[in-house]
Design a protein around this motif. Structure first.
Motif, PDB file in Angstrom:
ATOM      1  N   GLN A 161      -6.417   3.187   7.167  1.00 28.35           N
ATOM      2  CA  GLN A 161      -5.558   4.310   6.775  1.00 28.35           C
ATOM      3  C   GLN A 161      -4.288   4.295   7.610  1.00 28.35           C
ATOM      4  OE1 GLN A 161      -8.151   7.637   7.747  1.00 28.35           O
ATOM      5  NE2 GLN A 161      -7.280   7.804   9.791  1.00 28.35           N
ATOM      6  N   GLY A 162      -3.346   5.169   7.258  1.00 24.89           N
ATOM      7  CA  GLY A 162      -2.120   5.320   8.034  1.00 24.89           C
ATOM      8  C   GLY A 162      -1.264   4.074   8.053  1.00 24.89           C
ATOM      9  N   ILE A 171       0.858  -1.186   0.000  1.00 24.94           N
ATOM     10  CA  ILE A 171       0.000   0.000   0.000  1.00 24.94           C
ATOM     11  C   ILE A 171       0.897   1.240   0.000  1.00 24.94           C
ATOM     12  CG2 ILE A 171      -1.794   1.249   1.264  1.00 24.94           C
ATOM     13  CD1 ILE A 171      -2.095  -1.893   2.455  1.00 24.94           C
ATOM     14  N   PRO A 172       0.781   2.087  -1.015  1.00 19.02           N
ATOM     15  CA  PRO A 172       1.631   3.285  -1.049  1.00 19.02           C
ATOM     16  C   PRO A 172       1.368   4.185   0.162  1.00 19.02           C
ATOM     17  CG  PRO A 172       0.544   2.933  -3.165  1.00 19.02           C
ATOM     18  CD  PRO A 172      -0.079   1.981  -2.179  1.00 19.02           C
ATOM     19  N   GLY A 173       2.424   4.868   0.606  1.00 19.42           N
ATOM     20  CA  GLY A 173       2.293   5.780   1.736  1.00 19.42           C
ATOM     21  C   GLY A 173       1.178   6.781   1.515  1.00 19.42           C
ATOM     22  N   GLY A 174       0.389   7.012   2.542  1.00 17.56           N
ATOM     23  CA  GLY A 174      -0.692   7.982   2.477  1.00 17.56           C
ATOM     24  C   GLY A 174      -1.989   7.456   1.892  1.00 17.56           C
ATOM     25  N   GLY A 218       5.464  -1.350   4.511  1.00 17.39           N
ATOM     26  CA  GLY A 218       5.479  -2.805   4.524  1.00 17.39           C
ATOM     27  C   GLY A 218       4.326  -3.453   5.263  1.00 17.39           C
ATOM     28  N   ALA A 219       3.327  -2.683   5.653  1.00 18.26           N
ATOM     29  CA  ALA A 219       2.202  -3.239   6.417  1.00 18.26           C
ATOM     30  C   ALA A 219       1.432  -4.265   5.584  1.00 18.26           C
ATOM     31  CB  ALA A 219       1.259  -2.131   6.866  1.00 18.26           C
ATOM     32  N   ILE A 220       0.929  -5.277   6.274  1.00 16.96           N
ATOM     33  CA  ILE A 220       0.072  -6.292   5.665  1.00 16.96           C
ATOM     34  C   ILE A 220      -1.186  -6.392   6.514  1.00 16.96           C
ATOM     35  CG2 ILE A 220      -0.205  -8.712   5.025  1.00 16.96           C
ATOM     36  CD1 ILE A 220       2.864  -8.821   4.699  1.00 16.96           C
TER      37      ILE A 220
END
Length: 149
Positions: free
Chosen positions: A106-107, A48-51, A111-113
């Motif tokens: 959001q936020g 997921i792209p930042g923001g 590298g979050a999954i």
């Protein structure tokens, strides 16, 4: 009575079992045991792209259970009257979202999954993708727009 369908106060953070081992931990997840429904579908969000935000919809029948399998993110919950934000940042905790809740993730950390377990298979007719349609479904009249003087 549709107003009774889903409240942010019915959304719950659930601690999942954590089997600790020097070689690494294991967290088993079982439908109707750790998750309050039988699991019909599993998917995950990643890269997921930042923001960027994800979700921003509600379900009529489907329950969801979200886990931060890696990294962290926020889940903004909205029942049309009340809002609540939950931070998921540990892989042995999950968030149960019953039907009738507008939810947006959001936020996302780098590298979050986000692992998602659902009670139903994918069915587009179960989704409410417009916030105005959501308020109508919940039979809530949106407030009039603010007047700017």
């Amino acid at each position: 009575m549709r107003n009774s369908i889903g409240s942010v106060y019915n959304c719950s953070v659930v601690e999942l079992p954590k089997i600790e081992d020097d070689r690494g931990n294991i967290t088993p997840v079982q439908g109707a045991v750790n998750v309050p429904f039988d699991i019909a579908r599993v998917f995950y969000l990643y890269d997921i792209p930042g923001g960027e935000a994800r979700g921003a919809h509600a379900h009529k029948e489907c329950h969801q259970f979200l886990i931060a399998a890696h990294g962290a993110f926020e889940v903004v919950l909205d029942d049309g009257t009340n809002k609540r934000t939950v931070v998921l940042n540990r892989p042995n905790y999950g968030l149960h979202i019953p039907p009738g809740i507008w939810a947006a993730e959001q936020g996302f950390s780098s590298g979050a999954i986000c692992l998602v377990l659902t009670s139903h298979i994918y069915d587009e007719s179960d989704y409410i993708r417009s916030y105005d349609e959501f308020l109508n479904y919940k039979a809530i009249t949106p407030p009039p727009p603010e007047k700017i003087y």
